[in-house]
Design a protein around this motif. Structure first.
Motif, PDB file in Angstrom:
ATOM      1  N   UNK A 135       0.789  -1.227   0.000  1.00  0.00           N
ATOM      2  CA  UNK A 135       0.000   0.000   0.000  1.00  0.00           C
ATOM      3  C   UNK A 135       0.825   1.283   0.000  1.00  0.00           C
ATOM      4  N   UNK A 136       2.117   1.169   0.295  1.00  0.00           N
ATOM      5  CA  UNK A 136       2.932   2.371   0.346  1.00  0.00           C
ATOM      6  C   UNK A 136       2.884   3.034   1.708  1.00  0.00           C
ATOM      7  N   UNK A 137       3.573   4.198   1.802  1.00  0.00           N
ATOM      8  CA  UNK A 137       3.727   4.866   3.079  1.00  0.00           C
ATOM      9  C   UNK A 137       2.495   5.676   3.475  1.00  0.00           C
ATOM     10  N   UNK A 138       1.677   6.043   2.525  1.00  0.00           N
ATOM     11  CA  UNK A 138       0.499   6.854   2.842  1.00  0.00           C
ATOM     12  C   UNK A 138      -0.702   6.313   2.077  1.00  0.00           C
ATOM     13  N   UNK A 139      -1.310   5.306   2.669  1.00  0.00           N
ATOM     14  CA  UNK A 139      -2.510   4.712   2.096  1.00  0.00           C
ATOM     15  C   UNK A 139      -3.618   4.810   3.142  1.00  0.00           C
ATOM     16  N   UNK A 140      -4.630   5.598   2.849  1.00  0.00           N
ATOM     17  CA  UNK A 140      -5.692   5.874   3.811  1.00  0.00           C
ATOM     18  C   UNK A 140      -6.971   5.150   3.424  1.00  0.00           C
ATOM     19  N   UNK A 141      -7.582   4.497   4.385  1.00  0.00           N
ATOM     20  CA  UNK A 141      -8.852   3.795   4.199  1.00  0.00           C
ATOM     21  C   UNK A 141      -9.768   4.162   5.358  1.00  0.00           C
ATOM     22  N   UNK A 142     -10.342   5.352   5.343  1.00  0.00           N
ATOM     23  CA  UNK A 142     -11.152   5.825   6.482  1.00  0.00           C
ATOM     24  C   UNK A 142     -12.324   4.899   6.773  1.00  0.00           C
ATOM     25  N   UNK A 143     -12.515   4.643   8.056  1.00  0.00           N
ATOM     26  CA  UNK A 143     -13.640   3.843   8.562  1.00  0.00           C
ATOM     27  C   UNK A 143     -13.711   2.462   7.914  1.00  0.00           C
ATOM     28  N   UNK A 144     -12.540   1.899   7.598  1.00  0.00           N
ATOM     29  CA  UNK A 144     -12.512   0.531   7.084  1.00  0.00           C
ATOM     30  C   UNK A 144     -12.726  -0.479   8.208  1.00  0.00           C
ATOM     31  N   UNK A 145     -12.445  -0.063   9.465  1.00  0.00           N
ATOM     32  CA  UNK A 145     -12.581  -0.925  10.628  1.00  0.00           C
ATOM     33  C   UNK A 145     -11.851  -2.250  10.422  1.00  0.00           C
ATOM     34  N   UNK A 146     -10.629  -2.106   9.934  1.00  0.00           N
ATOM     35  CA  UNK A 146      -9.741  -3.228   9.670  1.00  0.00           C
ATOM     36  C   UNK A 146      -8.429  -2.937  10.378  1.00  0.00           C
ATOM     37  N   UNK A 147      -7.901  -3.914  11.142  1.00  0.00           N
ATOM     38  CA  UNK A 147      -6.668  -3.698  11.890  1.00  0.00           C
ATOM     39  C   UNK A 147      -5.498  -3.335  10.994  1.00  0.00           C
ATOM     40  N   UNK A 148      -5.548  -3.737   9.732  1.00  0.00           N
ATOM     41  CA  UNK A 148      -4.466  -3.374   8.819  1.00  0.00           C
ATOM     42  C   UNK A 148      -4.425  -1.887   8.565  1.00  0.00           C
ATOM     43  N   UNK A 149      -5.555  -1.232   8.702  1.00  0.00           N
ATOM     44  CA  UNK A 149      -5.657   0.205   8.433  1.00  0.00           C
ATOM     45  C   UNK A 149      -6.003   0.956   9.719  1.00  0.00           C
TER      46      UNK A 149
END
Length: 249
Positions: A135-149
């Motif tokens: 995903x790179x250094x700046x990969x945003x997934x707002x409100x994904x509710x996933x521990x990876x993000x």
């Protein structure tokens, strides 16, 4: 809680004139500097640390868990509510009162900052360095509710920032010792691959801010600290956890 509610009602909110915007700008600047200069190298070096070093970092990173501080504090408050305070001697009463106030302070600083950081990290949704190559250094997934993000800010670093803030208020002359210990524990989150440096800097500052704000409120209530005209509150002479510095009448 009854004492706190009564004192809130009769004591005006006269907090010292602390330049929070300046401290906020410093916090943002340090976080941005860590992002620009350190995050990408940290992502690239994630798999290159010595296994023995990573194992050591993984051991110390456990002390950044909020449970180490919240559970004992909660148990102290439970014990305080089960204690017959009227049967205590003057010395024992002060000792129980001081430990109860300390537990309340730790719960406020660590607990409230922990709630805030969990809301922020899932609202922002930054990918962790474990997935740097994906995903790179700046990969945003707002409100994904996933521990990876859930990388920004770091929850462990936030806890360490709150612990440092409490230690700074209680032992201002030994602030550098507290800073060295808590900052080292917070930095382990980078070496275990859970967070970028900017995640830890942001979390540490957030936790420290909650601790200092809690100290200001406690000073207004007369718990542990006494307010000052400017700057941080000062610990009362009557606050001791082992024995009084002078004889109690």
């Amino acid at each position: 809680m009854q004492i706190a509610s009564k004192r809130f009602a009769v004591r005006p909110a006269g907090y010292p004139n602390i330049v929070w915007p300046v401290w906020g700008l410093v916090w943002v600047f340090l976080t941005a500097a860590a992002f620009v200069r350190l995050d990408t190298p940290a992502g690239m070096l994630r798999d290159q640390w010595s296994p023995r070093f990573v194992h050591l970092a993984d051991f110390f990173t456990q002390f950044g868990l909020g449970g180490w501080y919240l559970i004992p504090s909660a148990l102290l408050l439970v014990a305080a509510n089960l204690t017959d305070w009227r049967s205590l001697s003057r010395r024992s009463l002060m000792l129980a009162y001081n430990w109860t106030c300390l537990a309340f302070l730790v719960l406020s600083a660590v607990g409230l900052s922990g709630l805030a950081v969990n809301v922020l990290k899932y609202a922002i949704g930054r990918a962790r360095p474990l997935y740097f190559h994906d995903f790179g250094v700046l990969s945003l997934h707002p409100f994904a509710f996933d521990a990876r993000f859930a990388g920004f800010p770091s929850g462990h670093a936030t806890t360490m920032g709150a612990v440092f803030g409490v230690a700074l208020l209680l032992f201002p002359r030994r602030w550098y010792i507290a800073l060295a210990i808590t900052a080292c524990i917070a930095s382990t989150r980078v070496f275990v691959g859970a967070h970028y440096p900017s995640d830890t800097v942001a979390g540490f500052g957030l936790g420290c801010a909650f601790a200092l704000a809690s100290g200001l409120v406690f000073a207004r209530l007369g718990f542990i600290f006494r307010p000052t005209g400017s700057g941080l509150p000062v610990r009362k002479e009557t606050f001791w956890l082992i024995g009084p510095t002078r004889k109690i009448a």
